[in-house]
Design a protein around this motif. Sequence first.
Motif, PDB file in Angstrom:
ATOM      1  N   THR A  92      -8.171 -41.026  14.160  1.00  0.00           N
ATOM      2  CA  THR A  92      -6.974 -42.361  12.604  1.00  0.00           C
ATOM      3  C   THR A  92      -6.784 -43.487  14.150  1.00  0.00           C
ATOM      4  O   THR A  92      -7.190 -43.131  14.792  1.00  0.00           O
ATOM      5  N   SER A  93      -5.306 -44.630  13.122  1.00  0.00           N
ATOM      6  CA  SER A  93      -5.416 -45.479  13.889  1.00  0.00           C
ATOM      7  C   SER A  93      -4.013 -44.837  14.622  1.00  0.00           C
ATOM      8  O   SER A  93      -2.616 -44.473  13.966  1.00  0.00           O
ATOM      9  N   PHE A  94      -3.343 -45.862  16.103  1.00  0.00           N
ATOM     10  CA  PHE A  94      -2.560 -45.171  16.596  1.00  0.00           C
ATOM     11  C   PHE A  94      -1.642 -46.503  16.804  1.00  0.00           C
ATOM     12  O   PHE A  94      -2.444 -47.930  17.396  1.00  0.00           O
ATOM     13  N   TRP A  95      -0.046 -46.426  16.254  1.00  0.00           N
ATOM     14  CA  TRP A  95       0.242 -47.801  16.651  1.00  0.00           C
ATOM     15  C   TRP A  95       0.359 -48.025  17.951  1.00  0.00           C
ATOM     16  O   TRP A  95       0.514 -47.266  18.831  1.00  0.00           O
ATOM     17  N   SER A  96       0.757 -49.610  18.123  1.00  0.00           N
ATOM     18  CA  SER A  96       1.039 -49.913  19.340  1.00  0.00           C
ATOM     19  C   SER A  96       2.458 -50.400  19.389  1.00  0.00           C
ATOM     20  O   SER A  96       2.545 -49.876  18.405  1.00  0.00           O
ATOM     21  N   SER A  97       3.118 -51.334  20.931  1.00  0.00           N
ATOM     22  CA  SER A  97       4.263 -51.767  20.424  1.00  0.00           C
ATOM     23  C   SER A  97       4.390 -52.572  20.420  1.00  0.00           C
ATOM     24  O   SER A  97       5.751 -53.062  20.387  1.00  0.00           O
ATOM     25  N   GLU A  98       3.509 -53.168  19.808  1.00  0.00           N
ATOM     26  CA  GLU A  98       3.434 -54.883  19.563  1.00  0.00           C
ATOM     27  C   GLU A  98       3.468 -55.239  17.962  1.00  0.00           C
ATOM     28  O   GLU A  98       2.532 -54.712  17.335  1.00  0.00           O
ATOM     29  N   PRO A  99       4.758 -55.874  17.808  1.00  0.00           N
ATOM     30  CA  PRO A  99       4.608 -57.255  16.436  1.00  0.00           C
ATOM     31  C   PRO A  99       3.340 -57.859  16.471  1.00  0.00           C
ATOM     32  O   PRO A  99       3.379 -58.669  17.849  1.00  0.00           O
ATOM     33  N   ASN A 100       3.339 -58.514  15.031  1.00  0.00           N
ATOM     34  CA  ASN A 100       2.587 -59.272  15.261  1.00  0.00           C
ATOM     35  C   ASN A 100       3.499 -60.603  15.096  1.00  0.00           C
ATOM     36  O   ASN A 100       4.537 -60.649  14.661  1.00  0.00           O
ATOM     37  N   ALA A 101       2.670 -61.537  16.058  1.00  0.00           N
ATOM     38  CA  ALA A 101       3.884 -62.968  16.057  1.00  0.00           C
ATOM     39  C   ALA A 101       3.651 -63.623  14.976  1.00  0.00           C
ATOM     40  O   ALA A 101       4.589 -64.415  14.879  1.00  0.00           O
ATOM     41  N   ASN A 102       3.085 -63.212  14.541  1.00  0.00           N
ATOM     42  CA  ASN A 102       3.010 -64.505  13.198  1.00  0.00           C
ATOM     43  C   ASN A 102       3.079 -64.050  11.916  1.00  0.00           C
ATOM     44  O   ASN A 102       4.326 -65.191  10.702  1.00  0.00           O
ATOM     45  N   TYR A 103       3.357 -62.482  11.697  1.00  0.00           N
ATOM     46  CA  TYR A 103       3.609 -62.085  10.562  1.00  0.00           C
ATOM     47  C   TYR A 103       5.253 -60.549  10.882  1.00  0.00           C
ATOM     48  O   TYR A 103       4.745 -59.897  11.103  1.00  0.00           O
ATOM     49  N   PRO A 104       5.949 -61.163  10.524  1.00  0.00           N
ATOM     50  CA  PRO A 104       7.371 -60.167  10.981  1.00  0.00           C
ATOM     51  C   PRO A 104       6.549 -58.912  10.206  1.00  0.00           C
ATOM     52  O   PRO A 104       7.503 -57.759  10.960  1.00  0.00           O
ATOM     53  N   ASN A 105       6.360 -58.523   9.292  1.00  0.00           N
ATOM     54  CA  ASN A 105       6.794 -57.271   9.210  1.00  0.00           C
ATOM     55  C   ASN A 105       5.121 -56.564   9.321  1.00  0.00           C
ATOM     56  O   ASN A 105       5.058 -55.776   8.450  1.00  0.00           O
ATOM     57  N   PHE A 106       4.540 -56.791   9.977  1.00  0.00           N
ATOM     58  CA  PHE A 106       3.456 -56.290  10.347  1.00  0.00           C
ATOM     59  C   PHE A 106       3.498 -55.704  12.007  1.00  0.00           C
ATOM     60  O   PHE A 106       3.945 -56.596  12.708  1.00  0.00           O
ATOM     61  N   ALA A 107       2.839 -55.106  12.450  1.00  0.00           N
ATOM     62  CA  ALA A 107       3.045 -54.805  13.642  1.00  0.00           C
ATOM     63  C   ALA A 107       0.786 -54.585  14.369  1.00  0.00           C
ATOM     64  O   ALA A 107       0.009 -53.712  13.511  1.00  0.00           O
ATOM     65  N   TRP A 108       0.951 -53.989  15.197  1.00  0.00           N
ATOM     66  CA  TRP A 108      -0.593 -53.885  15.909  1.00  0.00           C
ATOM     67  C   TRP A 108      -0.585 -52.565  15.962  1.00  0.00           C
ATOM     68  O   TRP A 108      -0.196 -51.862  16.544  1.00  0.00           O
ATOM     69  N   HIS A 109      -2.251 -51.913  15.797  1.00  0.00           N
ATOM     70  CA  HIS A 109      -2.153 -50.769  16.133  1.00  0.00           C
ATOM     71  C   HIS A 109      -3.969 -50.480  16.358  1.00  0.00           C
ATOM     72  O   HIS A 109      -4.554 -51.345  16.363  1.00  0.00           O
ATOM     73  N   THR A 110      -4.858 -49.448  17.134  1.00  0.00           N
ATOM     74  CA  THR A 110      -5.795 -49.433  17.535  1.00  0.00           C
ATOM     75  C   THR A 110      -6.711 -48.652  16.915  1.00  0.00           C
ATOM     76  O   THR A 110      -5.458 -47.105  17.421  1.00  0.00           O
ATOM     77  N   ASP A 111      -7.324 -48.571  15.988  1.00  0.00           N
ATOM     78  CA  ASP A 111      -8.541 -47.538  15.516  1.00  0.00           C
ATOM     79  C   ASP A 111      -9.114 -46.497  16.973  1.00  0.00           C
ATOM     80  O   ASP A 111     -10.111 -46.648  18.200  1.00  0.00           O
TER      81      ASP A 111
END
Length: 223
Positions: free
Chosen positions: A176-195
């Motif tokens: 599955t996908s795992f959350w990273s610590s990083e928010p998306n700088a352009n979209y405040p309600n989104f964050a980055w994850h890795t597959d």
Amino acid sequence: MPKNHPHRLISLLFGAALLTAPVGNAIAADDDELIRRIAGEGGIFDFTKLDGQGQPLAEQDAVYTVTPWSCVRDNVTGLMWEVKTADGGLRDQNNTYTWHNPDSDENGGAPGPGDGGECSGSACGTHAYVQAVNEQGLCGATDWRMPTRSELRTIVDYQASFPAIQTAYFPNTVATSFWSSEPNANYPNFAWHTDFKFGLASYYYFKSGPKAVRLVRDVDDGE
């Protein structure tokens, strides 16, 4: 035994090329350092299995179902990783969490929901999970944190899939996908994850979307 794996460097470089959102200088410097370390070691995977106190297992060829371990030290990057369990507890493989960081300097403008996943042993948000693991003192440490996208990509194994990771060291890993610590700088309600299904890339998603978590910490030179 180190495994020669030139695709490990390709994985990190490919992931770095896909990081389309702006990142801070500190994150970029961390990426450069990871690439330098992995390239310097020829792209190998070299892990050490650690017990609940953070000590190396006497038998590194141990099978998890016989002699379980709690963490893995990456001898190339200098990172220590959490190993998931299959016991229905705090670190169970099936637990999911919404992305949550109450620090306004780090959350990209929106903290995210603090308890929107399905889990045991803590509130089901990433911040609460980090706190719970540190209170537990996993592998004798209390400085566990969420990993960056690039850190997650250092343990992606492109020669594996479902999950795209070395399960001999990282058992109980859900594809599955795992959350990273990083928010998306352009979209405040989104964050980055890795597959970790195929290890294809890092993507961003709603912070309210439950995903898996694997914590990391920096290893001191004396450890």
